[in-house]
Design a protein around this motif. Structure first.
Motif, PDB file in Angstrom:
ATOM      1  N   ALA A 157     -47.539 -44.805  55.018  1.00 12.08           N
ATOM      2  CA  ALA A 157     -48.828 -44.131  54.912  1.00 12.08           C
ATOM      3  C   ALA A 157     -49.372 -43.811  56.302  1.00 12.08           C
ATOM      4  O   ALA A 157     -49.107 -44.525  57.269  1.00 12.08           O
ATOM      5  N   ARG A 158     -50.156 -42.742  56.391  1.00 14.29           N
ATOM      6  CA  ARG A 158     -50.789 -42.340  57.635  1.00 14.29           C
ATOM      7  C   ARG A 158     -52.284 -42.609  57.565  1.00 14.29           C
ATOM      8  O   ARG A 158     -52.898 -42.513  56.501  1.00 14.29           O
ATOM      9  N   ILE A 159     -52.869 -42.942  58.704  1.00 11.65           N
ATOM     10  CA  ILE A 159     -54.285 -43.282  58.747  1.00 11.65           C
ATOM     11  C   ILE A 159     -55.125 -42.115  58.244  1.00 11.65           C
ATOM     12  O   ILE A 159     -54.874 -40.957  58.589  1.00 11.65           O
ATOM     13  N   ASN A 160     -56.125 -42.415  57.417  1.00 16.36           N
ATOM     14  CA  ASN A 160     -56.909 -41.366  56.777  1.00 16.36           C
ATOM     15  C   ASN A 160     -58.309 -41.881  56.452  1.00 16.36           C
ATOM     16  O   ASN A 160     -58.534 -43.093  56.373  1.00 16.36           O
ATOM     17  N   SER A 161     -59.227 -40.959  56.256  1.00 17.54           N
ATOM     18  CA  SER A 161     -60.584 -41.311  55.819  1.00 17.54           C
ATOM     19  C   SER A 161     -61.256 -40.071  55.274  1.00 17.54           C
ATOM     20  O   SER A 161     -60.813 -38.941  55.528  1.00 17.54           O
ATOM     21  N   ILE A 162     -62.342 -40.293  54.550  1.00 13.06           N
ATOM     22  CA  ILE A 162     -63.115 -39.169  54.025  1.00 13.06           C
ATOM     23  C   ILE A 162     -64.523 -39.640  53.704  1.00 13.06           C
ATOM     24  O   ILE A 162     -64.740 -40.804  53.333  1.00 13.06           O
ATOM     25  N   GLY A 220     -54.659 -46.369  54.791  1.00 16.42           N
ATOM     26  CA  GLY A 220     -53.414 -45.969  55.424  1.00 16.42           C
ATOM     27  C   GLY A 220     -53.056 -46.744  56.670  1.00 16.42           C
ATOM     28  O   GLY A 220     -52.011 -46.477  57.280  1.00 16.42           O
ATOM     29  N   ALA A 221     -53.905 -47.708  57.067  1.00 13.08           N
ATOM     30  CA  ALA A 221     -53.653 -48.494  58.271  1.00 13.08           C
ATOM     31  C   ALA A 221     -54.584 -49.692  58.266  1.00 13.08           C
ATOM     32  O   ALA A 221     -55.437 -49.839  57.379  1.00 13.08           O
ATOM     33  N   ASP A 222     -54.414 -50.572  59.242  1.00 11.89           N
ATOM     34  CA  ASP A 222     -55.335 -51.692  59.439  1.00 11.89           C
ATOM     35  C   ASP A 222     -56.535 -51.129  60.193  1.00 11.89           C
ATOM     36  O   ASP A 222     -56.497 -50.942  61.412  1.00 11.89           O
ATOM     37  N   ILE A 223     -57.600 -50.828  59.461  1.00 12.69           N
ATOM     38  CA  ILE A 223     -58.738 -50.084  60.007  1.00 12.69           C
ATOM     39  C   ILE A 223     -59.600 -50.977  60.909  1.00 12.69           C
ATOM     40  O   ILE A 223     -60.048 -52.045  60.494  1.00 12.69           O
ATOM     41  N   ASP A 233     -57.380 -47.229  63.917  1.00 15.18           N
ATOM     42  CA  ASP A 233     -56.764 -48.483  63.514  1.00 15.18           C
ATOM     43  C   ASP A 233     -56.808 -49.515  64.641  1.00 15.18           C
ATOM     44  O   ASP A 233     -57.315 -49.245  65.742  1.00 15.18           O
ATOM     45  N   VAL A 234     -56.287 -50.704  64.375  1.00 14.68           N
ATOM     46  CA  VAL A 234     -56.387 -51.807  65.330  1.00 14.68           C
ATOM     47  C   VAL A 234     -55.560 -51.557  66.590  1.00 14.68           C
ATOM     48  O   VAL A 234     -55.769 -52.207  67.616  1.00 14.68           O
ATOM     49  N   ASP A 235     -54.622 -50.603  66.520  1.00  9.14           N
ATOM     50  CA  ASP A 235     -53.825 -50.258  67.696  1.00  9.14           C
ATOM     51  C   ASP A 235     -54.409 -49.092  68.476  1.00  9.14           C
ATOM     52  O   ASP A 235     -53.805 -48.625  69.450  1.00  9.14           O
ATOM     53  N   GLY A 236     -55.586 -48.616  68.030  1.00  4.59           N
ATOM     54  CA  GLY A 236     -56.241 -47.514  68.722  1.00  4.59           C
ATOM     55  C   GLY A 236     -55.820 -46.137  68.269  1.00  4.59           C
ATOM     56  O   GLY A 236     -56.274 -45.128  68.829  1.00  4.59           O
ATOM     57  N   LYS A 237     -54.972 -46.032  67.248  1.00  2.99           N
ATOM     58  CA  LYS A 237     -54.552 -44.727  66.751  1.00  2.99           C
ATOM     59  C   LYS A 237     -55.705 -44.079  65.992  1.00  2.99           C
ATOM     60  O   LYS A 237     -56.330 -44.700  65.130  1.00  2.99           O
ATOM     61  N   VAL A 238     -55.987 -42.809  66.307  1.00  2.00           N
ATOM     62  CA  VAL A 238     -57.125 -42.096  65.734  1.00  2.00           C
ATOM     63  C   VAL A 238     -56.634 -41.085  64.700  1.00  2.00           C
ATOM     64  O   VAL A 238     -55.650 -40.366  64.943  1.00  2.00           O
ATOM     65  N   GLN A 239     -57.307 -41.027  63.585  1.00  2.59           N
ATOM     66  CA  GLN A 239     -57.003 -40.004  62.582  1.00  2.59           C
ATOM     67  C   GLN A 239     -57.098 -38.631  63.234  1.00  2.59           C
ATOM     68  O   GLN A 239     -58.101 -38.299  63.866  1.00  2.59           O
ATOM     69  N   PRO A 240     -56.077 -37.781  63.098  1.00  3.67           N
ATOM     70  CA  PRO A 240     -56.074 -36.509  63.830  1.00  3.67           C
ATOM     71  C   PRO A 240     -57.076 -35.500  63.285  1.00  3.67           C
ATOM     72  O   PRO A 240     -57.447 -35.536  62.109  1.00  3.67           O
ATOM     73  N   ALA A 241     -57.506 -34.592  64.165  1.00  6.28           N
ATOM     74  CA  ALA A 241     -58.346 -33.480  63.740  1.00  6.28           C
ATOM     75  C   ALA A 241     -57.529 -32.527  62.881  1.00  6.28           C
ATOM     76  O   ALA A 241     -56.294 -32.493  62.948  1.00  6.28           O
ATOM     77  N   ALA A 242     -58.216 -31.740  62.060  1.00  6.13           N
ATOM     78  CA  ALA A 242     -57.525 -30.828  61.152  1.00  6.13           C
ATOM     79  C   ALA A 242     -56.695 -29.791  61.901  1.00  6.13           C
ATOM     80  O   ALA A 242     -55.703 -29.273  61.362  1.00  6.13           O
ATOM     81  N   ASP A 243     -57.085 -29.482  63.148  1.00  6.84           N
ATOM     82  CA  ASP A 243     -56.347 -28.488  63.918  1.00  6.84           C
ATOM     83  C   ASP A 243     -55.322 -29.117  64.863  1.00  6.84           C
ATOM     84  O   ASP A 243     -54.820 -28.451  65.764  1.00  6.84           O
ATOM     85  N   ASP A 244     -55.017 -30.396  64.662  1.00 10.11           N
ATOM     86  CA  ASP A 244     -53.986 -31.048  65.455  1.00 10.11           C
ATOM     87  C   ASP A 244     -52.659 -30.311  65.266  1.00 10.11           C
ATOM     88  O   ASP A 244     -52.299 -29.912  64.161  1.00 10.11           O
TER      89      ASP A 244
END
Length: 220
Positions: free
Chosen positions: A110-115, A134-137, A186-197
């Protein structure tokens, strides 16, 4: 991992009956979080959830959770049936020294996500409610219109990396039309990407779509 449900497939002009099946590497299959579930909430697993037994692979997209599990095989090469190599595949355009290459990868972790799900009103106070998964938030941030990113309050699920983490943000909302966007970290600092990533823009299938999603809100 083979399920009991089968269907007919045409492969190079030949019709064959094949079972639903998905594969994991030995390393992924041996993770301690994985389960063979035969009960749900203290009762026998319901039929539509995969009775009598179902594979559960926490942290992966649900397609990995094979229902009506019939048998498990250990192979010396990766199993690549329809649901690994044809369906549940992400198609992405890649650039290699000016040449376009179309890469197909099997949907897996799973990939990090939110809404942002809804806005409620109590008295004069508005609250934005949503979920992240999708991750350890570690945290969720919310942007209203083009303003700064604001830290949301994490609620139920915040201590479990394999469940949805619900969040909320109190909002002094003026009347009119607004946009609300959330992003999870997430706990590793990974940020959910922008829609235009670029990674998402080059993708041509909807599997693994986890870009930041903007909701439009009308406040009376």
């Amino acid at each position: 991992f083979f399920g009991a449900d089968t269907g007919m497939e045409e492969i190079r002009g030949r019709e064959v009956e094949k079972a639903w099946a998905r594969s994991l590497s030995i390393e992924d299959a041996m993770r301690l979080e994985n389960m063979l579930a035969f009960e749900m909430n203290g009762e026998a697993l319901p039929h539509y959830h995969g009775k009598p037994v179902r594979l559960l692979v926490p942290g992966w997209y649900g397609v990995a959770n094979v229902k009506w599990l019939k048998r498990i095989e250990v192979r010396d090469t990766r199993f690549m049936g329809r649901f690994m190599a044809k369906d549940y595949v992400t198609l992405r355009e890649e650039d290699h020294n000016g040449e376009t290459v179309w890469a197909e990868t099997s949907v897996g972790r799973a990939r990090i996500n939110s809404i942002a799900a809804k806005v409620t009103k109590e008295g004069q106070r508005h609250t934005v409610h949503g979920a992240a998964w999708g991750a350890d938030i570690a945290r969720v941030e919310v942007q209203v219109d083009d303003g700064p990113w604001m830290a949301a309050t994490l609620g139920e699920g915040r201590d479990d990396p394999y469940t949805w983490t619900f969040w909320s943000l109190d909002w002094d909302a003026p009347s009119g039309e607004h946009t609300v966007t959330s992003r999870a970290i997430d706990v590793d600092g990974k940020v959910q990407p922008a829609a235009d990533d670029d990674m998402l823009v080059r993708k041509r299938t909807y599997w693994e779509s986890n870009g930041q999603y903007t909701r439009r809100i009308a406040i009376d």
